[in-house]
Design a protein around this motif. Structure first.
Motif, short mmCIF file in Angstrom:
data_model
loop_
_atom_site.label_atom_id
_atom_site.label_comp_id
_atom_site.label_asym_id
_atom_site.label_seq_id
_atom_site.Cartn_x
_atom_site.Cartn_y
_atom_site.Cartn_z
N LYS A 1 6.83 -16.93 11.31
CA LYS A 1 5.71 -16.08 11.73
C LYS A 1 6.16 -15.03 12.74
O LYS A 1 5.76 -13.87 12.66
CB LYS A 1 4.59 -16.94 12.32
CG LYS A 1 3.84 -17.72 11.26
CD LYS A 1 2.76 -18.60 11.86
CE LYS A 1 2.02 -19.32 10.75
NZ LYS A 1 1.31 -20.51 11.24
N ASN A 2 6.98 -15.46 13.67
CA ASN A 2 7.45 -14.52 14.69
C ASN A 2 8.23 -13.37 14.09
O ASN A 2 8.05 -12.22 14.45
CB ASN A 2 8.36 -15.24 15.69
CG ASN A 2 7.56 -16.11 16.63
OD1 ASN A 2 6.34 -15.96 16.73
ND2 ASN A 2 8.23 -17.04 17.29
N ARG B 1 8.17 -12.27 11.09
CA ARG B 1 7.34 -11.42 10.25
C ARG B 1 6.67 -10.35 11.12
O ARG B 1 6.64 -9.16 10.78
CB ARG B 1 6.28 -12.27 9.56
CG ARG B 1 5.35 -11.47 8.67
CD ARG B 1 4.21 -12.34 8.16
NE ARG B 1 3.45 -11.67 7.12
CZ ARG B 1 2.39 -12.21 6.52
NH1 ARG B 1 1.99 -13.42 6.86
NH2 ARG B 1 1.74 -11.54 5.60
N GLU B 2 6.17 -10.80 12.26
CA GLU B 2 5.52 -9.87 13.18
C GLU B 2 6.54 -8.85 13.73
O GLU B 2 6.25 -7.66 13.84
CB GLU B 2 4.95 -10.70 14.33
CG GLU B 2 3.88 -10.04 15.15
CD GLU B 2 3.46 -10.99 16.29
OE1 GLU B 2 3.41 -10.52 17.43
OE2 GLU B 2 3.24 -12.19 16.00
N HIS C 1 7.26 -6.21 11.22
CA HIS C 1 6.20 -5.20 11.13
C HIS C 1 6.25 -4.21 12.28
O HIS C 1 6.01 -3.03 12.11
CB HIS C 1 4.83 -5.88 11.05
CG HIS C 1 4.62 -6.54 9.72
ND1 HIS C 1 3.59 -7.40 9.46
CD2 HIS C 1 5.36 -6.48 8.58
CE1 HIS C 1 3.69 -7.83 8.21
NE2 HIS C 1 4.75 -7.28 7.67
N LYS C 2 6.61 -4.71 13.45
CA LYS C 2 6.72 -3.80 14.60
C LYS C 2 7.88 -2.82 14.44
O LYS C 2 7.86 -1.73 14.99
CB LYS C 2 6.94 -4.61 15.88
CG LYS C 2 5.66 -5.20 16.44
CD LYS C 2 5.94 -5.79 17.81
CE LYS C 2 4.76 -6.60 18.29
NZ LYS C 2 5.17 -7.57 19.31
#
Lengths: 460, 578
Positions: free
Chosen positions: A226-227, A229-230, A233-234
């Protein structure tokens, strides 16, 4: 849903096949999108294409197919069509044993399958006459003759097209799976293009963890997934520079689907620790055996087409040693699959199709360097079908005394495939999407004389 | 690696603002003035003006270096190459780079791959060239590109040569079809060299052209699968053979009966050129030669138009006539002036394709950014910006291998003898699309069944995303990367190995390492810089540096550095040409 909308969607499908290089408008202008059908947006494969309506009052018996693909071409004389009286140069050392169906005998190395013979039908008169791997694999899995300028999609690509998302399948698991590797020298997708290929799991289901490429990762916690993936995106600076770009939006859609699978529960279908050890043992703790178990779990969740690509049957050399080694593995997996499907009430709706691209020469090459090998043989060979509306306990056709010719009731690939399509409710005259807009159907319209023995009505 | 890293840390600390034009919000655009530099630009910008479409800005140097490496040699620039280009102050550095790249070996590799798609270089079904012949064909194509054989000669060679499929590579053009009848061959010729789909022609037109290919004969030799392709004046009919492979050891299948002509006298050829002119072919003359000479004549509009239009589409995705291999009277060019100019230049340049490449790549049109300024739906079709395209399968895996210092294993298990590819061979130089690879298949490698451009797919799919994001294949490449290890360790603040003690160095007395080395902050910044240069061929922006620094705050630093490499190879900027 309006016709216009549907046509637009069909245009999408075809535009996809052109690598997205043709606009939908252009497609419509060129009249390539005339086929109506229900579609569902999807990044998985060639998108769902219009499923042909079944004739009124008919429902398809079969929902799914499990194809046990015997890559290399298994010997018919050493599996399901033994010829004990044909002499040492033909029969070899393996002996037949009786099955639970009167008068039907199979190889002694298949004792579990002998107890399941009431569930399947042996076709001993398969033929197409070609003895090259690639061409024969094409003929057996497409019902087409080679060399007509088109490369047709395989049964798996067609079934997953008509029985996948367009037929109400909603799973995150793609509708066409192969365990564990693609066939390699066979395109599977034909002119439908690489997007119609099956999803290849990779990995090995007999390991303690079945690492399905892309779906099940090793050593990455859910939190880190999850980390990062975020984080990704950033850092996606190009996306930020061109908001609303349609190509990046399409890629983002695929990424979302990918993460639904990575982070969601759908991937648990590959988690065999959810099965009882006793059952896993019965399937055999081998790659093939456990793949059979995964196949059952997949069709249980509605996946319409699963291929188990079982390699190693190209036994030019040391055929009998190979049989000693491999047939017990086949026996456990295949037999337990049939029993397990039946126990769960799935066999009636699942076609199990066993066979390879051809058989092997009835005459044994005892001489060096073959040392008891059998070579390619396309004139006559054996396939086995079960479930999904096919009756069990029968034998269709026969081969000659020494297994060299079709003796009775030839069955050509088109006969077998059109029978499966009928049980699946797929109309052989249904149009397939074609990149150049050609008018092509799921099956050849009228098989030429001498290339068909008719559908398998005996067992349908 | 270590030494390089440390000297780099001490030597440079350039990123963000120092190289990115300060006024721009994105690292993708430059401030350079947009004014037509070449005839190409005049034609393109004039049509954009008429349509009231604003073109994109000129791309930044960082975008350019990456783009031109990928477009010309199918290869990602290394961190060093990218950095050198970014720091080069020469105003003519872009055109100098174009010239340099066209001389590299990868230039021939990459364009042989592209031609391999169109020329259908495939050993197995349904083309069935056989491995030796596929390799000979590929070798000839690559050598021709390497020596920059003029395009007209390149085509003429393929259409008129005689000889063994194993020795005279170019004769395989006539074997690389799904069936060897004369109409199938004519269709392949029309598609490949005229950019037109002859199956849509009137029947007589195709039949007239097919006559030129009615005297090609194929003869077996004593060598397994060797075939001699030659002109046989006495040949009477081309059989529609099925091109079937037969196994060595299979029992003989009933051979197709040779259909001999009723009388032994060959009928007179009624060959007609596709423009309707009947051909006069002297007795004993090879009709293929007559056709080839007609085809490559500078007066033949089909020949030049096809290739310039294709070349344009190779760099800018869309043909001026689109699709590039579907030229027909009712498929109009979007910019006729542009097309005419390129056709003229092709002939003037004596069919030197590098000349054409140079013209296009040095134009501002090609050097536009992919960040659009116009929302017009016509913008893309009129070349108002550089099109975003996913890297081809082979280029993508090569780039991943280059970044991580890893390799792929390719082999071809059927037929015997097995084909093994050396592990350090680039994927762009694979000769044959029959080589098994699930990665290449997944990412849209064409099967080379038809020679159509559209066989190669650049569409994104979910399985591609799964593979890039989460497969053990990619994960292993990154985590076990011999090339990135030093960076990962440096990020985690692990003490890098001290330099060798002075006594082991030959003759030179070196001062002991200075205790005031780079601070851990500087080190971290350098790791980030290196990863950006290696993967995206540019320095990170201020914003990106901040994001990465924040991410590295928490948890394992090594893991964070691995995640950075992972994120960058999963970014659109990496996966797409832009």
């Amino acid at each position: 849903m309006s016709i216009k909308f549907t046509q637009d969607k069909v245009a999408d499908v075809i535009a996809d096949m052109h690598g997205g290089r043709i606009s939908r408008r252009e497609m419509l202008r060129r009249g390539l999108a005339g086929t109506a059908g229900l579609l569902m947006a999807d990044c998985w494969s060639v998108r769902a294409f219009g499923a042909p309506a079944l004739p009124k009052g008919k429902t398809a018996k079969a929902k799914s197919v499990i194809q046990i693909w015997m890559w290399g071409g298994p010997s018919h004389m050493d599996t399901f069509d033994l010829k004990p009286d044909s002499g040492q140069d033909y029969a070899g050392p393996l002996k037949p044993i009786p099955t639970n169906v009167d008068g039907v005998q199979i190889c002694e190395l298949l004792p579990q399958l002998a107890k399941q013979a009431d569930k399947y039908t042996i076709i001993r008169s398969m033929t197409h006459g070609n003895s090259g791997h690639e061409t024969a694999a094409y003929m057996v899995q497409t019902a087409r003759k080679p060399g007509d300028g088109q490369v047709y999609p395989s049964v798996g690509a067609v079934v997953s097209l008509f029985k996948g998302y367009s037929a109400g399948y909603k799973g995150l698991i793609p509708p066409y799976i192969v365990m564990t590797q693609l066939q390699g020298r066979f395109s599977e997708a034909g002119f439908l293009g690489s997007r119609a290929k099956p999803f290849a799991t990779g990995g090995d289901p007999s390991q303690s963890k079945f690492v399905v490429e892309g779906v099940v990762a090793q050593g990455i916690s859910e939190e880190r997934q999850k980390n990062r993936r975020e984080f990704l995106h950033k850092l996606n600076t190009l996306d930020m520079a061109m908001p609303g770009n349609d190509r990046l939006a399409a890629a983002a859609q695929c990424e979302k689907q990918a993460y639904d699978l990575i982070l969601g529960d759908a991937g648990k279908v590959f988690d065999l620790s959810q099965e009882k050890d006793e059952l896993r043992d019965r399937y055999g703790k081998t790659k093939f055996g456990q793949a059979c178990l995964v196949a059952r779990r997949l069709v249980e969740r509605g996946v319409p087409y699963v291929t188990i690509n079982f390699e190693g049957w190209d036994t030019h050399k040391g055929n009998f040693q190979a049989m000693q080694r491999k047939l017990p593995e086949l026996d456990k997996g295949f037999a337990t699959l049939l029993q397990d499907l039946a126990d769960r009430g799935l066999l009636d709706s699942t076609i199990v199709w066993w066979g390879g691209e051809f058989g092997r020469t009835p005459k044994i090459a005892w001489e060096a360097p073959w040392n008891g090998g059998r070579h390619h043989y396309g004139k006559v060979f054996t396939h086995v079908v079960a479930g999904g509306g096919f009756k069990g306990g029968h034998v269709i056709g026969s081969s000659s005394e020494k297994g060299e010719e079709v003796k009775e009731r030839p069955v050509y690939p088109v006969d077998l495939i059109s029978s499966m399509y009928e049980l699946l409710g797929i109309d052989g005259a249904a149009k397939l999407p074609h990149p150049q807009g050609l008018d092509v159907t799921a099956l050849p319209s009228t098989p030429a004389a001498g290339t068909t023995g008719g559908k398998l009505t005996e067992i349908m | 690696m270590k030494t390089f890293l440390i000297s780099a840390v001490i030597g440079v600390a350039v990123w963000g603002g120092a190289t990115t034009p300060s006024a721009k919000a994105t690292p993708f655009e430059s401030d350079a003035a947009l004014s037509p530099q070449t005839k190409i630009d005049e034609a393109v910008f004039a049509s954009l003006k008429k349509l009231n479409i604003e073109p994109a800005s000129i791309c930044s140097d960082a975008v350019f270096v990456r783009r031109v490496f990928l477009d010309l040699i199918g290869t990602l620039p290394t961190a060093k190459e990218a950095k050198e280009f970014l720091e080069d102050k020469d105003p003519k550095k872009r055109s100098a780079l174009i010239d340099r790249l066209m001389e590299r070996d990868e230039f021939a590799d990459y364009w042989a791959m592209k031609w391999g798609d169109l020329l259908r270089i495939r050993a197995e079904f349904p083309i069935n060239l056989w491995p030796n012949a596929a390799q000979a064909y590929h070798r000839w194509v690559r050598d021709s590109l390497r020596e920059n054989m003029p395009y007209d000669k390149f085509v003429r060679e393929m259409l008129t040569s005689n000889g063994s499929n194993f020795r005279v590579g170019q004769v395989n053009f006539y074997r690389a079809v799904q069936s060897k009848d004369q109409e199938t061959i004519a269709k392949a010729v029309a598609l490949t060299f005229m950019g037109t789909r002859a199956e849509n022609w009137p029947k007589e037109q195709l039949a007239g052209m097919a006559q030129f290919f009615s005297k090609i004969a194929f003869k077996q030799t004593g060598e397994w699968k060797e075939e001699i392709i030659f002109f046989d004046p006495a040949k009477t009919a081309t059989l529609a053979t099925n091109n079937l492979e037969q196994a060595t050891t299979a029992p003989a299948e009933p051979a197709e009966k040779k259909k001999k002509g009723e009388g032994s006298k060959p009928a007179k050829l009624a060959a007609t050129f596709p423009d309707g002119t009947p051909a006069k072919i002297a007795e004993g003359r090879d009709p293929r030669v007559v056709f080839a000479d007609w085809l490559i004549s500078p007066k033949n509009p089909w020949f030049g138009r096809n290739i310039v239009n294709r070349v344009w589409s190779w760099f800018l995705e869309r043909g001026i006539i689109h699709e590039p291999d579907d030229i027909r009277p009712d498929n109009k060019p979007v910019n006729p002036e542009l097309l005419a100019y390129l056709e003229k230049e092709l002939v003037a340049g004596k069919y030197d394709l590098k000349h054409l490449f140079r013209l296009i790549l040095n134009s501002q049109t090609y050097q536009l950014s992919s960040v659009p300024k116009s929302k017009s739906p016509e913008a893309e079709a009129n070349f108002a910006r550089y099109p975003l395209r996913r890297l081809e399968a082979e280029v993508l895996i090569d780039a991943l291998n280059q970044i991580t210092g890893t390799t792929e294993k390719y082999s071809s298990p059927v037929p015997e003898p097995f084909t093994f590819i050396p592990e350090d061979q680039r994927s762009i130089s694979l000769p044959d699309s029959s080589i098994t690879s699930s990665f290449l298949e997944m990412f849209g490698r064409p099967s080379r069944d038809t020679g159509l451009e559209l066989e190669r797919s650049s569409k994104p799919t979910t399985d591609q995303r799964l593979h890039m994001l989460n497969s053990s294949h990619i994960q292993r490449k990154i985590e076990n990367s011999p090339k990135l290890q030093a960076l990962f360790s440096a990020a985690s603040g692990a003490v890098s190995k001290p330099p060798k003690p002075a006594k082991f160095r030959k003759g030179v007395k070196v001062a002991p390492p200075v205790s005031t080395g780079p601070t851990s902050e500087q080190k971290k910044a350098e790791v980030i810089n290196q990863l950006y240069l290696t993967i995206l061929s540019r320095f990170p922006t201020e914003q990106e540096l901040k994001t990465v620094a924040e991410y590295m705050q928490a948890g394992s630093k090594r893991e964070a550095a691995v995640d950075l490499a992972w994120a960058l190879v999963n970014s659109a900027e990496f996966l797409y040409r832009h």
